[in-house]
Design a protein around this motif. Structure first.
Motif, PDB file in Angstrom:
ATOM      1  N   HIS A   1       0.372  -1.246   0.223  1.00 14.40           N
ATOM      2  CA  HIS A   1      -0.183  -0.123  -0.235  1.00 14.40           C
ATOM      3  C   HIS A   1       1.155   1.409   0.205  1.00 14.40           C
ATOM      4  O   HIS A   1       0.345   2.255  -0.879  1.00 14.40           O
ATOM      5  CB  HIS A   1      -1.055   0.145   1.008  1.00 14.40           C
ATOM      6  N   ASP A   2       2.042   1.077   0.569  1.00 11.68           N
ATOM      7  CA  ASP A   2       2.889   2.358   0.691  1.00 11.68           C
ATOM      8  C   ASP A   2       4.156   2.632   0.172  1.00 11.68           C
ATOM      9  O   ASP A   2       4.838   3.016   0.130  1.00 11.68           O
ATOM     10  CB  ASP A   2       3.163   2.835   1.618  1.00 11.68           C
ATOM     11  N   VAL A   3       3.701   1.355  -0.981  1.00  9.95           N
ATOM     12  CA  VAL A   3       5.240   0.954  -2.161  1.00  9.95           C
ATOM     13  C   VAL A   3       5.892   2.546  -2.958  1.00  9.95           C
ATOM     14  O   VAL A   3       6.272   2.427  -3.735  1.00  9.95           O
ATOM     15  CB  VAL A   3       5.170  -0.167  -3.039  1.00  9.95           C
ATOM     16  N   GLY A   4       4.383   3.606  -3.289  1.00  9.07           N
ATOM     17  CA  GLY A   4       5.077   4.502  -3.888  1.00  9.07           C
ATOM     18  C   GLY A   4       5.547   6.088  -2.943  1.00  9.07           C
ATOM     19  O   GLY A   4       6.025   6.495  -3.877  1.00  9.07           O
ATOM     20  N   LYS A   5       6.057   5.662  -1.528  1.00  7.35           N
ATOM     21  CA  LYS A   5       6.454   6.704  -0.970  1.00  7.35           C
ATOM     22  C   LYS A   5       7.547   7.069  -1.430  1.00  7.35           C
ATOM     23  O   LYS A   5       8.083   7.875  -1.175  1.00  7.35           O
ATOM     24  CB  LYS A   5       6.325   6.609   0.872  1.00  7.35           C
ATOM     25  N   PRO A   6       8.865   5.814  -1.532  1.00  4.72           N
ATOM     26  CA  PRO A   6      10.276   6.197  -2.053  1.00  4.72           C
ATOM     27  C   PRO A   6      10.224   7.376  -3.092  1.00  4.72           C
ATOM     28  O   PRO A   6      11.151   7.602  -3.272  1.00  4.72           O
ATOM     29  CB  PRO A   6      11.072   4.922  -2.001  1.00  4.72           C
TER      30      PRO A   6
END
Length: 488
Positions: A308-313
């Protein structure tokens, strides 16, 4: 929480468990053992069924190994199932020495003693038939899977200390881990998977070999890697397996988006450790699975939590005041998730479901403290579609704040949202949300032929339905004509 390992066993526990399970399996294993012995062949129950028997777990899917060649095995199994009119045999694994059958509640696979190795550049194993049980066991992945029960005598064969490793909760290889992983690099993934399934620790020498040989995983097909990943994620203790993949560098080769979440922390710690947050969200998703229709384990829900948060980097930005932002990481993350799942050869259905959940996982936070309109709630339900139940779970699991008051406030707000969804669902049939007029009726009213304008009219009526709720066909026709008139 979900990550409580299995309690330690004693040798006496193991002996009692295996005796009880072999007695339960007696009608199958004793009869088959006698049939193979009468034909001059050895037979042994082997692998997972033996391991799980010692853990007190029952299985009706049984694996055997034999000195018989596939043709002889097939003849014996056909004779065994002949008394069951619904029985059947199959030979899809013949080239690997495996013949399968089904009789009553039992599903059986019998494989000729074998050894298999990988050419360094090949994704397919070379299979050679062996001539001894000992030779077959040494080629198996781990000591806890390298135990056998000779039949029909029920003698336990444990050449590599599997019983002790099972009792003490250790994953080791029968030979050197370097030789084992060279023969089949997928065993590195399997080490992580068994850690996740059993809650066991992996021996230090095995971890070292995984770290040093991680590049070897590249020769394994995406489909086989995917299957191991699914088993790991749906296991009782996935954090153990995932942490091992990250720590050894295997995750960098298999699912690089996961280790990428280990963002460098800014000196003032103004944002969470995204990697640890993700693993916590996964664990909380598991805890919430009883809310789902199937009750769990649910791969789609768990993998959405993991991604769910793999777009953060990709979206991390430091603002002048020192705060950190991740604007649009939901949209970017959905694209990355789709790309990774496609590379791993997941089904289109799984890809669509997981990436959709990743894209929607922030939607609730527009709800604020409860001021959403009915129109906004309808759109939330419409956009979630078939994934609404999983979205409820993911959204709740995504709250990992240690501030108890804040967490309780978020949960109360989401409770209110679910209550409103339930109320509107009862009043308006939200599960089948559609306009009052269908495409044929639109064409009849406006005198249109099939085409783009019909789609535009349908979308207008859908927006009307979302904004204002249900209306009669008559009212919908009046509004449609008014809209059409404004278009000239």
């Amino acid at each position: 929480m979900s990550e409580t390992p299995l309690p330690a066993l004693t040798i006496a526990d193991v002996q009692r468990a295996v005796t009880a399970e072999l007695d339960r399996l007696g009608p199958v294993i004793d009869e088959l053992g006698e049939l193979f012995a009468a034909a001059g062949h050895e037979l042994a129950l082997v692998g997972g069924p033996v391991r799980d028997a010692m853990l007190g777990r029952q299985h009706n899917d049984l694996d055997f190994t034999t000195s018989a060649r596939p043709d002889d095995t097939e003849a014996i199994l056909k004779r065994w199932v002949s008394s069951d009119r619904r029985g059947a045999t199959w030979d899809m694994g013949r080239e690997f020495g495996t013949i399968g059958c089904r009789k009553g509640p039992w599903q059986v696979e019998v494989t000729t003693y074998r050894s298999e190795t990988y050419d360094p550049t090949s994704r397919k194993p070379d299979v050679d038939f062996g001539d001894s049980l000992a030779g077959d066991l040494v080629r198996r992945d781990f000591t806890v899977n390298a135990m056998a029960v000779r039949l029909p005598g029920r003698d336990v064969v444990d050449l590599y200390g599997g019983v002790v490793d099972l009792a003490t909760g250790i994953i080791r290889t029968p030979g050197t881990p370097e030789a084992s992983f060279s023969d089949d690099p997928l065993r590195m993934m399997r080490a992580a998977r068994f850690a996740a399934q059993l809650g066991f620790d992996v021996a230090p020498e095995v971890v070292t070999a995984m770290r040093e040989m991680a590049d070897r995983i590249s020769i394994i097909s995406a489909e086989r890697v995917r299957d191991e990943l699914v088993k790991l994620v749906t296991a009782p203790y996935p954090r153990r397996g995932l942490s091992l993949l990250v720590d050894t560098g295997l995750a960098e080769r298999v699912i690089p988006e996961l280790p990428a979440l280990q963002l460098e922390r800014d000196e003032h710690h103004r944002h969470k450790d995204v990697y640890e947050h993700t693993l916590t969200v996964l664990e909380q998703t598991i805890d919430l699975e009883p809310r789902l229709p199937g009750g769990g384990p649910d791969f789609v829900a768990r993998f959405a939590a993991l991604m769910h948060d793999v777009g953060k980097p990709r979206t991390r930005r430091f603002v002048e005041d020192g705060t950190v932002t991740f604007h649009h990481h939901d949209v970017v993350g959905a694209k990355l998730t789709r790309k990774r799942m496609q590379a791993l050869k997941f089904s289109n259905a799984d890809i669509d479901a997981v990436s959709h959940l990743v894209e929607l996982h922030l939607r609730f936070h527009g709800y604020g403290s409860g001021e959403w309109t009915d129109s906004a709630v309808r759109r939330y339900v419409r956009d979630a579609g078939d994934e609404l139940d999983r979205l409820h779970v993911l959204t709740r699991a995504d709250c990992t704040t240690r501030n108890r008051r804040k967490a309780e406030r978020l949960w109360r707000t989401y409770d209110a949202l679910e209550d409103r969804i339930e109320r509107l669902a009862a009043e308006e049939e939200l599960a089948s949300l559609r306009p009052a007029l269908d495409g044929n009726q639109i064409m009849s009213i406006l005198g249109l032929a099939p085409g783009r304008q019909v789609g535009e009219a349908y979308r207008f009526l859908m927006e009307l339905r979302l904004d204002e709720g249900p209306m009669s066909r008559e009212d919908a026709e009046v509004r449609l004509r008014e809209w059409w008139a404004t278009r000239g």
